[in-house]
Design an enzyme around this catalytic site. Structure first.
Site, short mmCIF file in Angstrom:
data_model
loop_
_atom_site.label_atom_id
_atom_site.label_comp_id
_atom_site.label_asym_id
_atom_site.label_seq_id
_atom_site.Cartn_x
_atom_site.Cartn_y
_atom_site.Cartn_z
N LYS A 133 0.82 -1.22 0.00
CA LYS A 133 0.00 0.00 0.00
C LYS A 133 0.85 1.26 0.00
CE LYS A 133 -2.27 -0.78 3.82
NZ LYS A 133 -1.69 -2.09 4.20
N ARG A 145 -9.30 1.49 9.15
CA ARG A 145 -8.94 0.09 9.42
C ARG A 145 -9.96 -0.59 10.31
NH1 ARG A 145 -2.79 0.94 9.11
NH2 ARG A 145 -2.07 -1.08 8.39
N ARG A 188 11.72 -6.74 4.50
CA ARG A 188 11.71 -5.34 4.87
C ARG A 188 12.34 -5.13 6.26
NH1 ARG A 188 6.05 -2.24 4.89
NH2 ARG A 188 5.83 -3.16 6.94
N ARG A 246 12.31 -1.85 10.84
CA ARG A 246 11.10 -1.39 11.53
C ARG A 246 10.83 -2.25 12.76
NH1 ARG A 246 5.89 -0.04 7.86
NH2 ARG A 246 4.90 -1.24 9.51
N ARG A 251 0.03 -8.70 13.36
CA ARG A 251 -0.54 -7.71 12.44
C ARG A 251 -1.45 -8.35 11.40
NH1 ARG A 251 4.76 -5.60 10.69
NH2 ARG A 251 3.71 -4.38 9.09
P1 ADP Z 1 1.24 -2.09 7.75
O1 ADP Z 1 0.31 -1.72 6.63
O2 ADP Z 1 2.48 -2.75 7.24
O3 ADP Z 1 0.56 -2.85 8.84
P2 ADP Z 1 1.31 0.67 8.69
O4 ADP Z 1 2.54 1.48 8.50
O5 ADP Z 1 0.15 1.01 7.86
O6 ADP Z 1 1.79 -0.82 8.46
O7 ADP Z 1 0.86 0.68 10.23
C1 ADP Z 1 1.78 0.40 11.26
C2 ADP Z 1 1.08 0.46 12.64
O8 ADP Z 1 0.53 1.78 12.85
C3 ADP Z 1 -0.10 -0.49 12.81
O9 ADP Z 1 0.29 -1.80 13.15
C4 ADP Z 1 -0.86 0.24 13.94
O10 ADP Z 1 -0.25 0.04 15.19
C5 ADP Z 1 -0.70 1.70 13.57
N1 ADP Z 1 -1.82 2.18 12.71
C6 ADP Z 1 -1.71 2.62 11.44
N2 ADP Z 1 -2.91 2.97 10.93
C7 ADP Z 1 -3.82 2.73 11.91
C8 ADP Z 1 -5.23 2.85 12.01
N3 ADP Z 1 -5.97 3.32 10.98
N4 ADP Z 1 -5.85 2.51 13.16
C9 ADP Z 1 -5.13 2.06 14.19
N5 ADP Z 1 -3.80 1.88 14.17
C10 ADP Z 1 -3.13 2.21 13.05
#
Ligand code: ADP
Length: 191
Positions: free
Chosen positions: A14, A89, A128, A134, A145
């Protein structure tokens, strides 16, 4: 003018595709994960609030996330459209986004799902982890996750599909290939 949400499991690409589409469409890519990580890195109050959730691979509480997105979408650069990567989400976040847009007389135009197989995703995230370091790319947190996504976010596919907004594209293949699939799903010309 494009108001677009990208959906897809962790590791589906994404973030990469959001940036490419942002260049192509001329609207900002807004990644909640990037914003949270930047706040953690800068040691802001928001960063201190969200750090433990990020490290555990759990979602940040909706109230915190919703407020943050509301402020971000109120910035002038988002007035003409945006690509949301990682938001909404949860079903609560879907409602909140509807409210935020209704407040300014706007609505969402497209939801694109980048679909991918779990084994491939775990492989990508492990890679990654080595490249970017990360804190949430360890094997145990990756599994959490994926599980949190399946429980809380996968149901959004149906929500947006029922609204007739959803298009799903295959996330397997190289980066430009996936970009062209997304671009054609938006009804634009692939160049
Ligand atoms: P990925 O898509 O690889 O899971 P992101 O960078 O989108 O990684 O998100 C990393 C972390 O940030 C998530 O695991 C969560 O803890 C937090 N996060 C991101 N977006 C949201 C959201 N919309 N609601 C709640 N937590 C979020």
């Amino acid at each position: 003018m494009t108001r677009l949400v990208l959906l897809g499991p962790p590791g589906a690409g994404k973030g990469t595709q959001a940036k490419l589409l942002s260049d192509r469409l001329g609207v900002p890519a807004i990644s909640t994960g990037d914003i949270f990580r930047a706040n953690v890195a800068e040691g802001t109050e928001l960063g201190r609030t969200v750090q433990e959730y990020l490290n555990a691979g759990k979602y940040v509480p909706d109230a915190v996330t919703n407020q943050m997105v509301r402020e971000r979408l109120a910035q002038p650069d988002a007035a003409e459209g945006f690509i949301l990567d990682g938001y909404p989400r949860t079903t609560d976040q879907v409602r909140e986004l509807d409210d935020m847009l209704a407040d300014v007389g706007a609505k969402l135009e497209h939801v694109l799902e980048i679909a991918a197989d779990t084994d491939e995703l775990v492989r990508r995230l492990a890679k990654r982890a080595v490249e970017q370091g990360r804190s949430d790319d360890t094997e145990e947190v990756i599994r959490t996750r994926q599980q949190v996504y399946a429980e809380q976010t996968a149901p959004l596919v149906e929500v947006y599909s029922d609204r007739g907004l959803l298009r799903s594209v295959d996330g397997l293949g190289d980066i430009p290939e996936v970009t062209s699939r997304l671009v054609s799903a938006l009804g634009l010309q692939t160049a």
